[in-house]
Design a protein around this motif. Structure first.
Motif, PDB file in Angstrom:
ATOM      1  N   UNK A 138      44.670  29.814  27.038  1.00 53.09           N
ATOM      2  CA  UNK A 138      45.055  31.089  26.444  1.00 53.09           C
ATOM      3  C   UNK A 138      43.826  31.946  26.180  1.00 53.09           C
ATOM      4  N   UNK A 139      44.088  33.223  25.931  1.00 54.36           N
ATOM      5  CA  UNK A 139      43.030  34.216  25.712  1.00 54.36           C
ATOM      6  C   UNK A 139      43.421  35.031  24.492  1.00 54.36           C
ATOM      7  N   UNK A 140      42.454  35.275  23.610  1.00 53.48           N
ATOM      8  CA  UNK A 140      42.737  36.004  22.372  1.00 53.48           C
ATOM      9  C   UNK A 140      41.730  37.130  22.139  1.00 53.48           C
ATOM     10  N   UNK A 141      42.195  38.137  21.429  1.00 51.62           N
ATOM     11  CA  UNK A 141      41.313  39.196  20.957  1.00 51.62           C
ATOM     12  C   UNK A 141      41.177  39.032  19.448  1.00 51.62           C
ATOM     13  N   UNK A 142      39.967  38.723  19.001  1.00 53.41           N
ATOM     14  CA  UNK A 142      39.702  38.503  17.589  1.00 53.41           C
ATOM     15  C   UNK A 142      38.448  39.270  17.179  1.00 53.41           C
ATOM     16  N   UNK A 143      38.563  40.037  16.096  1.00 56.27           N
ATOM     17  CA  UNK A 143      37.422  40.784  15.568  1.00 56.27           C
ATOM     18  C   UNK A 143      36.737  41.622  16.657  1.00 56.27           C
ATOM     19  N   UNK A 144      37.549  42.314  17.443  1.00 53.87           N
ATOM     20  CA  UNK A 144      37.089  43.224  18.489  1.00 53.87           C
ATOM     21  C   UNK A 144      36.321  42.517  19.610  1.00 53.87           C
ATOM     22  N   UNK A 145      36.534  41.216  19.740  1.00 47.94           N
ATOM     23  CA  UNK A 145      35.940  40.466  20.843  1.00 47.94           C
ATOM     24  C   UNK A 145      37.023  39.647  21.539  1.00 47.94           C
ATOM     25  N   UNK A 146      36.768  39.326  22.803  1.00 48.27           N
ATOM     26  CA  UNK A 146      37.740  38.560  23.573  1.00 48.27           C
ATOM     27  C   UNK A 146      37.243  37.130  23.753  1.00 48.27           C
ATOM     28  N   UNK A 147      38.134  36.171  23.473  1.00 48.82           N
ATOM     29  CA  UNK A 147      37.800  34.754  23.580  1.00 48.82           C
ATOM     30  C   UNK A 147      38.827  34.057  24.468  1.00 48.82           C
ATOM     31  N   UNK A 148      38.380  33.110  25.278  1.00 48.27           N
ATOM     32  CA  UNK A 148      39.342  32.290  26.010  1.00 48.27           C
ATOM     33  C   UNK A 148      39.046  30.823  25.757  1.00 48.27           C
ATOM     34  N   UNK A 149      40.052  29.989  26.002  1.00 46.99           N
ATOM     35  CA  UNK A 149      39.987  28.580  25.614  1.00 46.99           C
ATOM     36  C   UNK A 149      40.282  27.675  26.805  1.00 46.99           C
ATOM     37  N   UNK A 150      39.458  26.649  26.940  1.00 43.04           N
ATOM     38  CA  UNK A 150      39.616  25.692  28.037  1.00 43.04           C
ATOM     39  C   UNK A 150      39.194  24.312  27.562  1.00 43.04           C
ATOM     40  N   UNK A 161      41.390  42.360  26.863  1.00 39.48           N
ATOM     41  CA  UNK A 161      42.740  41.883  27.205  1.00 39.48           C
ATOM     42  C   UNK A 161      43.441  42.862  28.145  1.00 39.48           C
ATOM     43  N   UNK A 162      43.234  44.145  27.920  1.00 40.75           N
ATOM     44  CA  UNK A 162      43.866  45.153  28.768  1.00 40.75           C
ATOM     45  C   UNK A 162      43.419  45.006  30.212  1.00 40.75           C
ATOM     46  N   UNK A 163      42.135  44.797  30.422  1.00 41.08           N
ATOM     47  CA  UNK A 163      41.615  44.615  31.777  1.00 41.08           C
ATOM     48  C   UNK A 163      42.100  43.296  32.365  1.00 41.08           C
ATOM     49  N   UNK A 164      42.093  42.258  31.544  1.00 38.98           N
ATOM     50  CA  UNK A 164      42.509  40.937  32.015  1.00 38.98           C
ATOM     51  C   UNK A 164      43.964  40.943  32.485  1.00 38.98           C
ATOM     52  N   UNK A 165      44.820  41.647  31.765  1.00 42.51           N
ATOM     53  CA  UNK A 165      46.236  41.616  32.084  1.00 42.51           C
ATOM     54  C   UNK A 165      46.529  42.138  33.483  1.00 42.51           C
ATOM     55  N   UNK A 174      51.592  37.844  28.353  1.00 43.34           N
ATOM     56  CA  UNK A 174      51.205  38.323  27.030  1.00 43.34           C
ATOM     57  C   UNK A 174      52.325  38.031  26.045  1.00 43.34           C
ATOM     58  N   UNK A 175      52.009  37.418  24.916  1.00 45.57           N
ATOM     59  CA  UNK A 175      53.010  37.130  23.889  1.00 45.57           C
ATOM     60  C   UNK A 175      52.730  37.887  22.598  1.00 45.57           C
ATOM     61  N   UNK A 176      51.625  38.592  22.570  1.00 47.21           N
ATOM     62  CA  UNK A 176      51.224  39.340  21.371  1.00 47.21           C
ATOM     63  C   UNK A 176      50.181  40.361  21.824  1.00 47.21           C
ATOM     64  N   UNK A 177      50.019  41.427  21.076  1.00 43.82           N
ATOM     65  CA  UNK A 177      49.009  42.421  21.496  1.00 43.82           C
ATOM     66  C   UNK A 177      47.609  41.846  21.495  1.00 43.82           C
ATOM     67  N   UNK A 178      47.427  40.698  20.832  1.00 48.32           N
ATOM     68  CA  UNK A 178      46.102  40.083  20.778  1.00 48.32           C
ATOM     69  C   UNK A 178      46.054  38.724  21.467  1.00 48.32           C
ATOM     70  N   UNK A 179      47.071  38.398  22.283  1.00 50.92           N
ATOM     71  CA  UNK A 179      47.089  37.054  22.884  1.00 50.92           C
ATOM     72  C   UNK A 179      47.822  37.007  24.217  1.00 50.92           C
ATOM     73  N   UNK A 180      47.184  36.344  25.184  1.00 53.16           N
ATOM     74  CA  UNK A 180      47.784  36.054  26.492  1.00 53.16           C
ATOM     75  C   UNK A 180      47.720  34.545  26.684  1.00 53.16           C
TER      76      UNK A 180
END
Length: 223
Positions: A138-150, A161-165, A174-180
Motif C-alpha cells: 500500500x501507499x500513503x500520504x502522511x504529513x505532506x509526504x508519500x510513503x509506500x510499504x513493502x 498519490x495523484x501522480x501514482x494513481x 484508492x480507498x481513501x484520499x490519502x491511501x492506495x
C-alpha cells in the motif's frame, strides 16, 4: 448584434484556441455551441459537415455537455466524419449563457497513456532502493509526504498519490484520499463498530475505507 460585440466574441474564441493549441495536435478542430446551436469553428485538417448556425445533433458530445453541464469525452462513430474520431467537450460560459467547447481530435486518434510503473524508488535514511511494484502492499500520504510499504518496510518517495494513481497497475485501488492499496495484499474487508469498512492487509495493517471510495471498491472487488 453589433460589430463590436462580434469582434469581442471572436477575440474570446481565439483565446480558447490559443490555449488549447498548447496541448492538442495541429490537425485537431475546435467548436463552440450555445443554446443548441454551433456558433464557432476552428478547423484543422478536417472537413466539418456542420456550419456556424447549425443545430447541435442529439447524438453529439456538444449536446451531452449542454444537457449535463459536465465534461464529456467519447469515441464517436461518424457524426462528423466518415471514420470514428475522439472528442472532448467542456462546459463553458459565453456571455453568461451555458455553452460547450468541443475539441475534435483526428480520426482514429488515440491518447497515449503514461507507462505503468514497474517499480518505485524509495528512500530510507540516506539510501535509495528500487522496489518492484508487485511487492508494494500500500501507499500513503502522511504529513505532506508519500510513503509506500513493502515486506514490512516503509519507504519515502517524491511521487504524489495523484501522480501514482495514473501510472499504477489496475490492481492498485484508492480507498481513501490519502491511501492506495494493492488488492493482492487484502486479507479481508470488515466493518468496525460504526459500520465503516476496514481493509486488513496480509501483514496485519488495517486501513479505513472512505465513504467517497467505497462504491469503487465494491465495484472492483464485486461484493
Amino acid at each position: 448584434m453589433s460589430l463590436q460585440k462580434i469582434d469581442v466574441e471572436k477575440d474570446i474564441f481565439n483565446q480558447y484556441k490559443t490555449i488549447l493549441e498548447d496541448w492538442i495536435p495541429a490537425e485537431a478542430s475546435i467548436a463552440i455551441a450555445v443554446n443548441n446551436t454551433y456558433i464557432y469553428f476552428s478547423t484543422g485538417h478536417h472537413q466539418f459537415t456542420l456550419k456556424v448556425g447549425s443545430a447541435v445533433p442529439e447524438d453529439s458530445i456538444a449536446f451531452q455537455v449542454l444537457q449535463t453541464g459536465q465534461k464529456t469525452d467519447a469515441v464517436m462513430e461518424s457524426t462528423l466524419f466518415e471514420t470514428p474520431y475522439y472528442a472532448i467537450g467542456y462546459p463553458i460560459l459565453v456571455n453568461g449563457e451555458q455553452g460547450a467547447l468541443i475539441v475534435v481530435l483526428p480520426p482514429l486518434f488515440t491518447i497515449k497513456k503514461p507507462d505503468t510503473y514497474k517499480f518505485l524508488t524509495g528512500k530510507q535514511v540516506e539510501d535509495w532502493m528500487p522496489i518492484p511494484i508487485d511487492q508494494i502492499s500500500h501507499i500513503e500520504s502522511l504529513q505532506k509526504r508519500t510513503w509506500f510499504y513493502s515486506q514490512g518496510e516503509q519507504y519515502k518517495t517524491a511521487v504524489t498519490l495523484k501522480e501514482l494513481q495514473t501510472r499504477l497497475p489496475s490492481n492498485f485501488i484508492r480507498i481513501h484520499r490519502s491511501c492506495i492499496i494493492n488488492i493482492y495484499y487484502i486479507k479481508k474487508i470488515s466493518r468496525d463498530l460504526t459500520s465503516n469498512f476496514i481493509v486488513q492487509l496480509s501483514e496485519g495493517t488495517e486501513l479505513p475505507v472512505s465513504q467517497s471510495y467505497i462504491n469503487n471498491l465494491r465495484e472492483v472487488l464485486e461484493f
